[in-house]
Design a protein around this motif. Structure first.
Motif, mmCIF file in Angstrom:
data_model
loop_
_atom_site.group_PDB
_atom_site.id
_atom_site.type_symbol
_atom_site.label_atom_id
_atom_site.label_comp_id
_atom_site.label_asym_id
_atom_site.label_seq_id
_atom_site.Cartn_x
_atom_site.Cartn_y
_atom_site.Cartn_z
ATOM 1 N N SER A 8 44.234 47.367 35.901
ATOM 2 C CA SER A 8 44.026 45.943 35.852
ATOM 3 C C SER A 8 45.292 45.211 36.223
ATOM 4 C CB SER A 8 43.602 45.548 34.460
ATOM 5 O OG SER A 8 43.593 44.168 34.357
ATOM 6 N N VAL A 10 45.554 42.319 35.253
ATOM 7 C CA VAL A 10 45.633 41.291 34.232
ATOM 8 C C VAL A 10 46.775 41.466 33.248
ATOM 9 C CG1 VAL A 10 44.444 40.322 32.285
ATOM 10 C CG2 VAL A 10 43.266 40.693 34.433
ATOM 11 N N PRO A 11 47.053 42.683 32.826
ATOM 12 C CA PRO A 11 48.167 42.807 31.898
ATOM 13 C C PRO A 11 49.431 42.161 32.449
ATOM 14 C CG PRO A 11 46.941 44.829 31.944
ATOM 15 C CD PRO A 11 46.371 43.939 33.035
ATOM 16 N N SER A 14 49.111 38.562 31.818
ATOM 17 C CA SER A 14 49.196 38.378 30.382
ATOM 18 C C SER A 14 50.647 38.420 29.939
ATOM 19 C CB SER A 14 48.390 39.481 29.705
ATOM 20 O OG SER A 14 48.791 39.633 28.388
ATOM 21 N N HIS A 123 40.007 35.815 27.369
ATOM 22 C CA HIS A 123 40.509 36.576 28.506
ATOM 23 C C HIS A 123 39.391 36.723 29.518
ATOM 24 C CE1 HIS A 123 43.538 38.694 25.684
ATOM 25 N NE2 HIS A 123 44.191 37.844 26.439
ATOM 26 N N THR A 125 38.832 38.862 32.931
ATOM 27 C CA THR A 125 39.479 39.886 33.742
ATOM 28 C C THR A 125 38.556 40.379 34.831
ATOM 29 O OG1 THR A 125 38.697 41.738 32.401
ATOM 30 C CG2 THR A 125 40.733 40.684 31.717
ATOM 31 N N SER A 248 49.952 48.727 34.400
ATOM 32 C CA SER A 248 48.708 48.411 35.088
ATOM 33 C C SER A 248 48.119 49.515 35.938
ATOM 34 C CB SER A 248 48.842 47.172 35.983
ATOM 35 O OG SER A 248 49.097 46.064 35.197
ATOM 36 N N CYS A 273 45.427 47.033 28.224
ATOM 37 C CA CYS A 273 44.409 46.281 28.944
ATOM 38 C C CYS A 273 44.256 44.940 28.266
ATOM 39 C CB CYS A 273 43.085 47.028 28.997
ATOM 40 S SG CYS A 273 42.313 47.277 27.408
ATOM 41 N N GLU A 274 43.713 44.015 28.986
ATOM 42 C CA GLU A 274 43.648 42.658 28.486
ATOM 43 C C GLU A 274 42.820 42.564 27.199
ATOM 44 O OE1 GLU A 274 44.879 38.631 29.503
ATOM 45 O OE2 GLU A 274 45.529 40.654 29.932
ATOM 46 N N GLU A 275 41.744 43.330 27.096
ATOM 47 C CA GLU A 275 40.816 43.166 25.984
ATOM 48 C C GLU A 275 41.437 43.521 24.647
ATOM 49 O OE1 GLU A 275 40.417 44.336 29.191
ATOM 50 O OE2 GLU A 275 38.824 45.791 28.842
#
Ligand SMILES: [Zn+2]
Length: 456
Positions: A8, A10-11, A14, A123, A125, A248, A273-275
């Motif tokens: 991802s 996203v991290p 973030s 979030h 993603t 990532s 991970c973002e979650e």
């Protein structure tokens, strides 16, 4: 910083937002976060059995909380005859795994009745799976998880206030924020856009590095490698960060060796991970990644659902011990990993993740030979364009790119037009795009999805 099959991007965002935007909240929340950080600095040295005992207490607590406040888990536990008041390891291990598909179909039901949706953070993603996902968290969770990531930053030699060189794919677009924030943000970072890696952009990045001398280099594993390789080819040997953080995506040992040689600095690999936030990070010993078990309960499962032994590859399954806003219980993050039984030579009691396996990131190629990070592109597309549930990019030849699209319920003609416009702008002329509508993106043998496949 996160970022995941998931490779991802996203991290990364973030992490950037934590270091850039969150300090603005320090007046309000800084003391709470600092307290959490001090506590984590202490607990990392506790004996493993004490950390496990605390983890078990917190696991039982979040299960009781979910049963009391989340309609989804109330229903699930009843159907499974799972008694959250009396923890039974076998019954817990029999609970069905939470998947991204279940999150997508049950989001409202999963949320705690203690919070209104407006009170929760969100979030969104795309992730390396190429699957759009929206998840929620409460503010206390954000403070704890931020503190956890700050501790991991320290292991990499990264402390508050340092100037950072970042490689990422979606330059910050602080829409709605004041211009002075934008300029402040740009002052704090020098960055190289992984959507647009080429000789020119790298030369600009190097020039700015020499002027501003950042102390920390941060980015996707493979992007760090591509930069290192380019510097090596040009004989550039004067970029000397004090710490390098790789995130990532899977850091290949061969790529790691090149990065460490070119920058004369060890790489600190991390995984998250973002979650659920940061999952594991290397300490200064680089002997595996310490799992954040103060905040997470981590399982490694065989295909039949039984627990994998240390040293044996298993599907990584996470129970978040603190997200009350949207409880995550036995969440399959779609990565494979291997736990280690040995302690780390640093003496910390936090157990080790040996390695994450099976994450793949492929770079796509423009006609001029410059590279486009598929992870970043998928991420950007899924978060920017509505109507697309999943996206896979396949480049069979230099002149052709196929977009495998799983349509969401709100897909319409504008979705396709926006998608194609986005790709044409990124790749420029000379490449034709074809959209294929598919029911699903097939998984690889590893059980993972590839968001981007380049056959050129
Ligand atoms: Zn260690």
């Amino acid at each position: 910083m996160a970022a995941s099959h998931r490779v991802s991007a996203v991290p990364l965002m973030s992490w950037l937002s934590r270091r850039v935007f969150h300090p603005l909240w320090d007046v309000k929340d800084g003391s709470r976060r600092l307290r959490a950080l001090r506590e984590l600095e202490r607990t990392q040295w506790l004996p493993p059995q004490e950390l496990r005992a605390r983890q078990q207490t917190r696991l039982e607590h979040i299960l009781r909380y979910a049963a009391a406040h989340s309609p989804y888990y109330r229903r699930l536990f009843a159907a499974q005859r799972f008694d959250a008041q009396r923890f039974d390891p076998a019954a817990f291990a029999a609970l069905p795994l939470l998947t991204k598909g279940l999150i997508r179909s049950s989001t409202d039901e999963m949320l705690s009745d203690e919070f209104s949706r407006e009170e929760l953070g969100q979030h969104k993603t795309g992730g390396s799976t190429g699957t759009a996902l929206v998840t929620y968290f409460d503010r206390d969770w954000l403070e704890l998880r931020t503190a956890d990531a700050l501790r991991a930053d320290q292991w990499a030699g990264c402390f508050h206030g340092m100037k950072i060189a970042a490689l990422w794919g979606n330059p910050p677009r602080p829409r709605g924020l004041k211009q002075r924030l934008r300029s402040w943000l740009i002052d704090r970072f020098i960055y190289l856009d992984t959507i647009d890696l080429n000789d020119h952009s790298i030369a600009q990045f190097v020039a700015r590095w020499r002027r501003e001398q950042p102390e920390i280099l941060f980015g996707h594993a493979h992007s760090l490698f591509i930069l290192a390789q380019s510097l090596a080819q040009q004989g550039i040997e004067d970029l000397r960060p004090r710490g390098i953080i790789s995130t990532s995506m899977m850091l290949l040992p061969s790529e790691r060796a090149v990065i460490e040689r070119v920058f004369a600095c060890r790489v600190t690999d991390r995984y998250g991970c973002e979650e659920v936030g940061l999952i594991a990070c290397e300490c200064e010993q680089h002997a595996g990644m310490h799992l954040s078990i103060e905040h997470l309960y981590v399982e490694f499962l065989r295909p039949d659902g039984s627990a994998a032994e240390p040293g044996e590859e298993g599907a990584i399954v996470i129970t978040d011990l603190f997200n009350r806003g949207m409880p995550f219980i036995r969440y399959r993050v779609e990565d494979m990993g291997v736990a280690a039984a040995r302690p780390c030579p640093c003496g910390r009691g936090l157990p080790l993740l040996e390695r994450v396996t099976g994450r793949v990131a492929d770079y796509l190629k423009r006609r001029d030979g410059s590279l486009v990070a598929g992870v970043s592109l998928v991420e950007r597309t899924l978060t920017a364009i509505s109507g697309i549930e999943q996206l896979q990019i396949v480049q069979p030849t230099r002149e052709e790119i196929v977009l495998n699209v799983v349509r969401a319920s709100d897909f319409n003609a504008d979705s396709e037009a926006a998608l194609l416009a986005e790709f044409r702008s990124v790749f420029g002329p000379g490449i034709s795009f074809r959209t294929e509508y598919v029911e699903r993106i097939p998984q690889e043998r590893s059980g993972k999805y590839r968001f981007s496949i380049c056959r050129v």
